[in-house]
Design a protein around this motif. Structure first.
Motif, short mmCIF file in Angstrom:
data_model
loop_
_atom_site.label_atom_id
_atom_site.label_comp_id
_atom_site.label_asym_id
_atom_site.label_seq_id
_atom_site.Cartn_x
_atom_site.Cartn_y
_atom_site.Cartn_z
N VAL A 140 0.84 -1.19 0.00
CA VAL A 140 0.00 0.00 0.00
C VAL A 140 0.88 1.25 0.00
O VAL A 140 1.64 1.48 0.94
N PHE A 141 0.77 2.04 -1.06
CA PHE A 141 1.50 3.29 -1.19
C PHE A 141 0.50 4.43 -1.30
O PHE A 141 -0.58 4.27 -1.90
N GLY A 142 0.83 5.59 -0.76
CA GLY A 142 0.01 6.77 -0.99
C GLY A 142 0.07 7.17 -2.45
O GLY A 142 1.15 7.24 -3.04
N LYS A 143 -1.08 7.45 -3.03
CA LYS A 143 -1.12 7.82 -4.45
C LYS A 143 -0.36 9.12 -4.71
O LYS A 143 0.41 9.22 -5.67
N THR A 144 -0.55 10.11 -3.84
CA THR A 144 0.16 11.38 -3.99
C THR A 144 1.65 11.17 -3.92
O THR A 144 2.43 11.72 -4.72
N GLU A 145 2.08 10.37 -2.96
CA GLU A 145 3.50 10.09 -2.77
C GLU A 145 4.08 9.37 -3.99
O GLU A 145 5.13 9.75 -4.53
N TYR A 146 3.39 8.34 -4.43
CA TYR A 146 3.89 7.55 -5.56
C TYR A 146 3.98 8.40 -6.84
O TYR A 146 5.01 8.36 -7.54
N GLU A 147 2.93 9.14 -7.13
CA GLU A 147 2.94 9.94 -8.36
C GLU A 147 4.04 10.98 -8.34
O GLU A 147 4.65 11.28 -9.38
N HIS A 148 4.33 11.53 -7.17
CA HIS A 148 5.42 12.52 -7.07
C HIS A 148 6.76 11.89 -7.41
O HIS A 148 7.50 12.38 -8.26
N TRP A 149 7.11 10.81 -6.71
CA TRP A 149 8.44 10.23 -6.90
C TRP A 149 8.57 9.52 -8.24
O TRP A 149 9.68 9.39 -8.77
N LYS A 150 7.47 9.10 -8.80
CA LYS A 150 7.52 8.45 -10.12
C LYS A 150 8.06 9.40 -11.18
O LYS A 150 8.78 8.98 -12.10
N THR A 151 7.77 10.69 -11.02
CA THR A 151 8.14 11.65 -12.07
C THR A 151 9.08 12.76 -11.59
O THR A 151 9.54 13.56 -12.40
N ASN A 152 9.36 12.80 -10.26
CA ASN A 152 10.14 13.92 -9.73
C ASN A 152 11.29 13.49 -8.83
O ASN A 152 11.59 14.17 -7.86
N ALA A 153 11.92 12.37 -9.13
CA ALA A 153 13.06 11.96 -8.30
C ALA A 153 14.11 13.06 -8.33
O ALA A 153 14.64 13.40 -9.39
N PRO A 154 14.45 13.66 -7.16
CA PRO A 154 15.34 14.81 -7.16
C PRO A 154 16.81 14.48 -7.30
O PRO A 154 17.64 15.37 -7.43
#
Length: 281
Positions: A140-154
């Protein structure tokens, strides 16, 4: 080490213990500043003012579910920005099994957020390939969290974490993406707590008239409950982190709510005329 919240049992499985090193996480927490808060000793700091921290998982056992919350750093990982976290070799799975929770008995893996020290044991290395450690579980992953790191790995480091500890779970079809206020079970409800990361979630437990709160990384150490503005260098938004911390402390202070942090042990939030403090359970 374990605790009960009504009919919910919580067991801590430690992967790494550390004393000190706060300059890399909370540079404001100098030895001198920590020594000004005697209520931190001995559970959360030593007499010298060095912070006590752990990297651990929490097993949350309800009458119907067996959930592991956050999965530490993991063995055999590479590309980590802390050198000692590369090619780590820890008996975490053996410790989990000895505590009565073999990996195949876990039905849910819940990550409060997707940082390096909260997703590592999502996978393990088998014949050169990263495979799900808890093969019979839903992740179980937070959708907001997953979508952020999927496209915005810093950074390359976070890209490596996503590649070896998150993406294999998605590829295996074992992931469920949830809203940050999702009700996971009859006893467990997520609370949106952004700041440390964009989609960070904490977990509110209610069972048989009792309450608990799994803080995650809203605070890395109880010293931050007194110094609300001491945001971690690992926070993505320090100002939001401080506001979230203050809101959560105000909500649960002076109530019989068992609070457990992502890197510190159980206690209760108290408030006096000088601010919030954290008293070991």
């Amino acid at each position: 080490m374990n605790w009960k919240v009504g009919n919910v049992k919580i067991t801590k499985i430690v992967e790494i213990e550390a004393i000190g090193g706060s300059r890399f996480l909370l540079p404001q927490a100098t030895y001198e500043e920590v020594q000004k808060l005697p209520w931190l000793v001995p559970h959360f700091a030593n007499d010298e003012g060095r912070l006590r921290l752990t990297i651990h998982s929490l097993i949350v056992e309800t009458p119907k579910r067996r959930i592991i919350v956050d999965t530490c750093v993991g063995n055999d990982k590479q590309g980590r920005n802390i050198p000692t976290w590369n090619n780590l070799q820890k008996p975490f799975l053996d410790d989990l099994t000895k505590a009565g929770y073999p990996p195949d008995s876990i039905d849910t893996v819940l990550c409060t957020h997707l940082h390096v020290d909260h997703v590592g044991w999502n996978t393990r290395l088998v014949n050169g390939k990263w495979v799900p450690t808890f093969k019979d579980a839903r992740y179980v992953f937070g959708k907001t969290e997953y979508e952020h790191w999927k496209t915005n790995a810093p950074s390359a480091t976070h890209a490596a974490v996503f590649e070896d500890s998150v993406k294999p779970i998605i590829d295996a079809g074992l992931a469920d993406l949830i809203a940050s206020d999702h009700k996971l079970t009859d006893e467990l409800t997520m609370i949106p707590t952004p700041g440390h990361s964009p989609g960070h979630m904490s977990i509110h437990i209610k069972s048989a008239g009792e309450e608990g709160l799994l803080f995650g990384d809203v605070a890395h150490h109880p010293v931050q409950m007194y110094h609300l503005g001491w945001s971690s260098l690992a926070d993505s938004d320090g100002a939001q982190s401080a506001k979230t911390r203050e809101d959560l402390c105000a909500r649960f202070a002076d109530k019989p709510v068992l609070v457990i942090g992502g890197h510190f042990s159980a206690g209760h939030i108290k408030k006096d005329d000088k601010g919030f403090k954290y008293i070991a359970a």
